[in-house]
Design a protein around this motif. Structure first.
Motif, PDB file in Angstrom:
ATOM      1  N   GLU A   1      -4.652  -2.046   4.738  1.00 32.34           N
ATOM      2  CA  GLU A   1      -5.840  -1.522   5.420  1.00 32.34           C
ATOM      3  C   GLU A   1      -6.434  -2.605   6.327  1.00 32.34           C
TER       4      GLU A   1
ATOM      5  N   GLY B   1      -5.170   5.106  -2.652  1.00 29.86           N
ATOM      6  CA  GLY B   1      -4.374   3.959  -2.240  1.00 29.86           C
ATOM      7  C   GLY B   1      -4.640   2.734  -3.089  1.00 29.86           C
TER       8      GLY B   1
ATOM      9  N   TRP C   1      -6.660  -5.756   4.330  1.00 30.17           N
ATOM     10  CA  TRP C   1      -5.687  -5.599   3.251  1.00 30.17           C
ATOM     11  C   TRP C   1      -6.393  -5.469   1.887  1.00 30.17           C
TER      12      TRP C   1
ATOM     13  N   HIS D   1       0.888  -1.165   0.000  1.00 31.56           N
ATOM     14  CA  HIS D   1       0.000   0.000   0.000  1.00 31.56           C
ATOM     15  C   HIS D   1       0.924   1.211   0.000  1.00 31.56           C
TER      16      HIS D   1
ATOM     17  N   SER E   1      -6.558  -3.300  -0.665  1.00 31.91           N
ATOM     18  CA  SER E   1      -5.827  -2.958  -1.893  1.00 31.91           C
ATOM     19  C   SER E   1      -4.928  -4.107  -2.342  1.00 31.91           C
ATOM     20  N   TYR E   2      -4.152  -4.655  -1.409  1.00 32.10           N
ATOM     21  CA  TYR E   2      -3.185  -5.698  -1.760  1.00 32.10           C
ATOM     22  C   TYR E   2      -3.889  -6.973  -2.188  1.00 32.10           C
TER      23      TYR E   2
ATOM     24  N   THR F   1      -1.877   0.944  -5.701  1.00 30.25           N
ATOM     25  CA  THR F   1      -1.500  -0.454  -5.505  1.00 30.25           C
ATOM     26  C   THR F   1      -1.824  -1.291  -6.728  1.00 30.25           C
TER      27      THR F   1
END
Length: 263
Positions: free
Chosen positions: A100, A110, A173, A94, A175-176, A114
């Motif tokens: 997150e 964000g 998490w 991120h 975004s990832y 990513t």
């Protein structure tokens, strides 16, 4: 037969740097093309050039910039004419450096940043470098006896187990996880299109395990010691998988130990 050519995208540190070291050490006389955003600041990578004269080429490439990717592909075409392996290694957890933990932490900026690095970049890499992989000589992987099912090149996208939708029992998490799940879909799509081409290209996603790198270091406290890998160990296991790849294994995601990872 010409020496194999491998391109490692995101090669200035962590897994990418270790892929360069492994191939230079164990795949003589293979040539390695290492890309990173700031070659001048990549001291370890520059040191490798001195230790392996004529075998390592460093190119500047920001995977978030399509013009950089297009330009690098042109330079590789002019200098080498083909590729046998691409490893898309660069990734971000991120922009803040932390995943997150809840919906309150999510921002559009964000997520976009990513996804741009982790998903869009590897797909655009495939767009420009696939023609060079189709000219490869199959210098990596295991060729099938049946010529019609042989491959010319290999695309490896470094994924993460947390990108598995089927394996997600914890959440967080955003975004990832989303970026790696989308990367897996890109790998699957690429495997279908490039599996129809002549010659064919193998496309897989590989999960390296939890590796002692800058990306994962803030989260090592909860990782059992025997499950925290050095970059050297992880890359050794991943290259062991690459050595077995063929057209029957394309379009899948694999753990570092060779087991298939559920989508």
């Amino acid at each position: 037969m010409a020496a194999p050519v491998a391109l490692i995208q995101g090669a200035s540190r962590g897994l990418g740097l270790e892929f360069c070291k492994h191939i230079l050490k164990n795949k003589t006389p293979a040539a390695v093309i290492a890309t990173c955003r700031d070659p001048d600041g990549a001291a370890e990578l520059r040191g490798l050039v001195g230790r392996h004269p004529g075998r390592l080429t460093v190119l500047g490439l920001d995977v978030s910039r399509e013009e950089d990717i297009r330009g690098a592909a042109e330079r590789v075409r002019e200098g080498f004419g083909r590729l046998d392996l691409i490893v898309n290694s660069s990734a971000m957890l991120h922009p803040s450096g932390k995943g997150e933990t809840s919906l309150r932490d999510v921002t559009a900026q964000g997520i976009i940043a990513t996804l741009t690095t982790n998903t869009v970049g590897p797909l655009v890499m495939a767009k420009y470098f696939a023609p060079l992989l189709q000219k490869g000589g199959g210098g990596f992987g295991a060729q099938l006896a049946e010529k019609a099912r042989q491959h010319s090149g290999i695309i490896v996208n470094i994924t993460a187990k947390v990108g598995s939708i089927g394996d997600n029992g914890l959440g967080g998490w955003y975004s990832y996880r989303m970026s790696k799940a989308a990367l897996n879909m890109a790998t699957r799509n690429l495997s279908i299109e490039l599996g129809r081409s002549r010659p064919r290209v193998v496309c897989v996603s590989l999960h390296p395990g939890t590796v002692n790198t800058d990306l994962s270091r803030p989260y090592h406290r909860n990782v059992p010691q025997d499950k925290l890998f050095s970059a050297e160990h992880s890359v050794s296991r991943l290259m062991g998988i690459v050595d077995t790849l063929n057209m029957e294994k394309t379009g899948k995601a694999y753990n570092w130990d060779g087991t298939e990872l559920p989508w």
